[in-house]
Structure formats: structure tokens, C-alpha cells
Write an enzyme that holds these catalytic residues in place. Structure first.
Site, PDB file in Angstrom:
ATOM      1  N   GLY A  15     -39.893  -0.148 104.088  1.00 58.87           N
ATOM      2  CA  GLY A  15     -38.644   0.992 104.070  1.00 58.87           C
ATOM      3  C   GLY A  15     -38.350   0.824 105.553  1.00 58.87           C
ATOM      4  N   ARG A  76     -38.282  -4.944 100.379  1.00 63.92           N
ATOM      5  CA  ARG A  76     -39.328  -4.909  99.911  1.00 63.92           C
ATOM      6  C   ARG A  76     -39.478  -6.373  99.093  1.00 63.92           C
ATOM      7  NH1 ARG A  76     -41.356  -0.226 101.416  1.00 63.92           N
ATOM      8  NH2 ARG A  76     -39.918   1.516 101.203  1.00 63.92           N
ATOM      9  N   ASP A 107     -47.251   0.363 106.304  1.00 64.47           N
ATOM     10  CA  ASP A 107     -48.549   0.113 106.133  1.00 64.47           C
ATOM     11  C   ASP A 107     -48.416  -1.286 105.204  1.00 64.47           C
ATOM     12  OD1 ASP A 107     -47.328   1.282 103.882  1.00 64.47           O
ATOM     13  OD2 ASP A 107     -49.329   2.402 103.310  1.00 64.47           O
ATOM     14  N   THR A 130     -42.405   3.662 110.380  1.00 69.73           N
ATOM     15  CA  THR A 130     -42.240   4.344 109.209  1.00 69.73           C
ATOM     16  C   THR A 130     -42.183   5.651 109.282  1.00 69.73           C
ATOM     17  OG1 THR A 130     -43.303   4.679 107.315  1.00 69.73           O
ATOM     18  CG2 THR A 130     -44.773   4.169 108.821  1.00 69.73           C
ATOM     19  N   ASP A 132     -43.299   7.598 107.200  1.00 67.16           N
ATOM     20  CA  ASP A 132     -44.627   8.447 106.636  1.00 67.16           C
ATOM     21  C   ASP A 132     -45.642   8.651 107.809  1.00 67.16           C
ATOM     22  OD1 ASP A 132     -43.190   7.931 104.285  1.00 67.16           O
ATOM     23  OD2 ASP A 132     -44.332   6.015 103.979  1.00 67.16           O
ATOM     24  N   ASP A 134     -48.337   6.811 108.613  1.00 67.73           N
ATOM     25  CA  ASP A 134     -49.413   6.862 107.910  1.00 67.73           C
ATOM     26  C   ASP A 134     -50.242   5.563 108.420  1.00 67.73           C
ATOM     27  OD1 ASP A 134     -47.567   5.006 106.726  1.00 67.73           O
ATOM     28  OD2 ASP A 134     -48.318   5.645 104.751  1.00 67.73           O
ATOM     29  N   ARG A 176     -44.691   9.169 100.920  1.00 71.76           N
ATOM     30  CA  ARG A 176     -45.369   8.147  99.863  1.00 71.76           C
ATOM     31  C   ARG A 176     -46.582   8.884  99.357  1.00 71.76           C
ATOM     32  NH1 ARG A 176     -44.187   3.180  98.472  1.00 71.76           N
ATOM     33  NH2 ARG A 176     -43.016   2.656 100.358  1.00 71.76           N
TER      34      ARG A 176
HETATM   35  O1  F6P Z   1     -42.591   4.527 103.198  1.00 73.82           O
HETATM   36  C1  F6P Z   1     -41.242   5.028 103.679  1.00 73.82           C
HETATM   37  C2  F6P Z   1     -40.711   5.585 102.070  1.00 73.82           C
HETATM   38  O2  F6P Z   1     -39.578   6.291 102.682  1.00 73.82           O
HETATM   39  C3  F6P Z   1     -41.651   6.549 101.689  1.00 73.82           C
HETATM   40  O3  F6P Z   1     -41.596   7.864 102.190  1.00 73.82           O
HETATM   41  C4  F6P Z   1     -41.005   6.388 100.307  1.00 73.82           C
HETATM   42  O4  F6P Z   1     -42.059   6.774  99.118  1.00 73.82           O
HETATM   43  C5  F6P Z   1     -40.526   5.066  99.807  1.00 73.82           C
HETATM   44  O5  F6P Z   1     -40.426   4.614 101.249  1.00 73.82           O
HETATM   45  C6  F6P Z   1     -39.490   4.856  99.105  1.00 73.82           C
HETATM   46  O6  F6P Z   1     -39.550   3.708  98.973  1.00 73.82           O
HETATM   47  P1  F6P Z   1     -37.920   2.918  98.301  1.00 73.82           P
HETATM   48  O7  F6P Z   1     -37.197   2.550  99.542  1.00 73.82           O
HETATM   49  O8  F6P Z   1     -38.777   1.426  97.965  1.00 73.82           O
HETATM   50  O9  F6P Z   1     -37.529   3.426  97.417  1.00 73.82           O
END
Ligand code: F6P
Length: 324
Positions: A15, A76, A107, A130, A132, A134, A176
Site C-alpha cells: 500500500g 501488491r 510489513d 505505511t 498503519d 505497524d 488493517r
Molecule cells: O496497509 C495499508 C492499508 O491501507 C491498510 O490500512 C488497509 O487495510 C489496506 O492497506 C488496504 O489494502 P488495499 O490497497 O489492497 O485495498
């Protein structure tokens, strides 16, 4: 394109987070000032697997420090969990004479970086980015401060309408499976309740707080819920059914991932990049960089990728007292 001199590769993965561009710029410029060539792989791990990269120069990274997102784009890449893909990435890096790889991400990216570091002769350095927050080993990640500010600005507006209509709002923020974002945002907006996966309140406890608030004369309220807490929509319906309050749900969503990085996110990005290039220059081996008690430092990549960052649950108590 064949690279000849000492080269640092940069990849942004997972992300996106505001401040990634500031980190790309800083690795490029500080790398050049120390005599490295710098290349950027596009679309995350996929760019390494597909040999898709471009030369980054001090000029080509001009005018991006204030931009959200990542000029290298991100992706991703579930394929990167397969050992054969990681081996292919290692081979591609070697064939392109990339001596060190800076991985800017969260992570999942750190786990990919660790896997790659095990099978390649390339020095891998992780820069935590990130929303998050985390990543184990750093008090703060690039982008977290921006995301907190974005969510706070949004919830301040929701508070206005909550008060006018005498409603309870459940506001869901990202994060997340972790509650770092929700906890900090919750304190900053004066949330009546903060719901996080690390210490989840159950429905009767939430109802009890709302009812006691009503008795104190609070006619409106904000419940900040981490997305990892559970089904916010069902929670809104349940609270409405079991109290006299009108309840609405608002999801802050992907705006938290975008926007111009705050000064703090830019500063962290620049300082983390300096540390990362320095550890490559000093050939310190595979590592991660981060902030520990106010000091930008370098630490073991494996410990960071495998560790679970603790959340300071004391802050929930502070939030509770603040919402008296
Ligand atoms: O890890 C960053 C994040 O924005 C999280 O807070 C969220 O759960 C996730 O990515 C969303 O992922 P995607 O971009 O694959 O929808």
C-alpha cells in the site's frame, strides 16, 4: 539497460503511504552525493521480476517531495510469496549489477525484503512506510502522521454534524489488523469510544458508555473504530437498536493513503533515507531503519520483519479520561 557502476535500486511496494516520494528523492540524491548510481523499479516487486526499471537522477526526482503516492507506482504482488519468484528477483538484481536494494513499504514488503535478502548477494535495506504504523523496530513509519492528520480533519467535520443532529457517528479508519491509527486519531478528535483489535470492547460495554454519556448530558458522540475491529455497519445498527441514539456510519477510507505528506512525514522520509544510504555505504549488511526514542537508527531486518510491534494500551485509558 545495463548498469555498470555501484548501484542502489529502489522499490516501493504494498500500500502506498504519503512520504514515499520524499524517500525516493532522498535516497536518490543522498545516494548520488555518495557516488552511487540509483535506479527505481516500477510497480513494486513486479518491476524486479520483469526487469522494469529506470535511472533516477537528482534532477529526475525534482518536484516530488510534496507529492503523495509514489512516482515508481506500487503493486501488491502475491507471486512474491513463492520462493521461485524471490529467486528470479535475486537473479535479475545480480544480472543488472544492483549492489543494494532499498525497499520502501510496510510489513508485507519487509517480509518480501527478508526473503530476498536470504537468497541474494544484494544488500537489502528496509525503509518503513505505511499508514498503519505497524512495523516492529520503529516508533513511527513514513505516512502515519499524514494519515492521522487526514482522518482527524475529516472527523472534525463529522463532529459538527454529529452535534447539530444529536447523533452518534461510528467513524471507521484504516490500519488493517492493528489499532495504531485508530488510537492516535481517537485521542486527537476526542472520541467517546475507541475500538481497536488489540483490546476490543464488546457491544454491552459500548452501550454502557453511550448510556452513561447520555445521562451526563452528551447528546452526540464519535466512536472511532479501527477497520480491524470488526463489522462497523452491524455495530452501528446494534447500537441504534439498543439505545435512544440515532447512529450513522462514516468510513474515512482511501483518502488516508493519499494527499501531500505532512512536514513530519517528509522529514522522517528524508532522515530514514539518509540512514539507509549510509548503511549501504558502510556495507553494514541487510538491515532496516527507523525511529527509536527520537533517534533515527539502523537495526536487523529479520527482527523487524518477524516481530510484532506492541501498542501502548495505556493510551486507551488516557482517551477514556479525556472523554469524561
Ligand atoms: O496497509 C495499508 C492499508 O491501507 C491498510 O490500512 C488497509 O487495510 C489496506 O492497506 C488496504 O489494502 P488495499 O490497497 O489492497 O485495498
Amino acid at each position: 539497460m545495463k548498469i555498470v557502476a555501484k548501484t542502489i535500486g529502489i522499490v516501493t511496494s504494498g500500500g502506498d503511504a504519503p512520504g514515499m516520494n520524499a524517500a525516493i528523492r532522498a535516497v536518490t540524491r543522498i545516494g548520488h552525493s555518495k557516488g552511487f548510481n540509483v535506479v527505481g523499479f516500477e510497480r513494486g516487486w513486479d518491476g524486479i521480476l520483469a526487469n522494469n526499471f529506470k535511472k533516477l537522477t537528482p534532477r529526475s526526482v525534482g518536484g516530488i517531495v510534496q507529492l503523495g503516492g509514489t512516482i515508481l507506482r506500487t503493486f501488491r504482488c502475491p507471486a512474491f510469496e513463492k520462493p521461485e519468484c524471490v529467486k528470479l528477483a535475486a537473479k535479475n538484481l545480480q544480472q543488472n549489477n544492483v549492489d543494494a536494494l532499498v525497499v520502501i513499504g510496510g510489513d508485507g514488503s519487509f517480509r518480501g525484503a527478508l526473503d530476498l535478502s536470504k537468497v541474494s548477494g544484494v544488500q537489502v535495506v528496509g525503509i518503513p512506510a505505511t499508514i498503519d504504523n505497524d512495523i516492529y523496530g520503529t516508533d513511527e513509519t513514513i505516512g502515519f502522521d499524514t494519515a492521522v492528520n487526514t482522518a482527524v480533519a475529516s472527523i472534525d467535520k463529522i463532529r459538527d454534524t454529529a452535534i447539530s443532529h444529536e447523533r452518534i457517528f461510528i467513524v471507521e479508519v484504516m490500519g488493517r489488523k492493528r489499532g495504531f491509527l485508530a488510537l492516535e486519531v481517537g485521542i486527537c478528535v476526542g472520541a467517546e469510544v475507541i475500538l481497536i483489535p488489540e483490546k476490543p470492547l464488546d457491544l454491552p460495554e459500548i452501550i454502557k458508555v453511550m448510556n452513561s454519556n447520555a445521562e451526563k448530558g452528551k447528546r452526540a458522540g464519535i466512536i472511532v473504530a479501527a477497520e480491524g475491529y470488526g463489522d462497523s455497519s452491524k455495530l452501528a445498527q446494534d447500537i441504534q437498536k439498543q439505545t435512544d441514539f440515532e447512529v450513522r456510519l462514516s468510513i474515512v477510507g482511501y483518502s488516508q493513503r493519499g494527499g501531500s505528506p505532512t512536514a513530519r512525514s517528509r522529514l522522517l522520509a528524508s532522515l530514514f533515507a539518509e540512514k539507509a544510504v549510509d548503511s549501504i555505504y558502510e556495507q553494514k549488511g541487510n538491515s532496516a531503519v527507523g525511529l527509536q526514542n527520537g533517534i533515527v537508527t539502523s537495526f536487523d531486518l529479520e527482527t523487524s520483519a518477524r516481530g510484532k510491534k506492541p501498542l501502548d494500551l495505556r493510551l486507551l485509558k488516557v482517551a477514556e479520561m479525556l472523554s469524561l
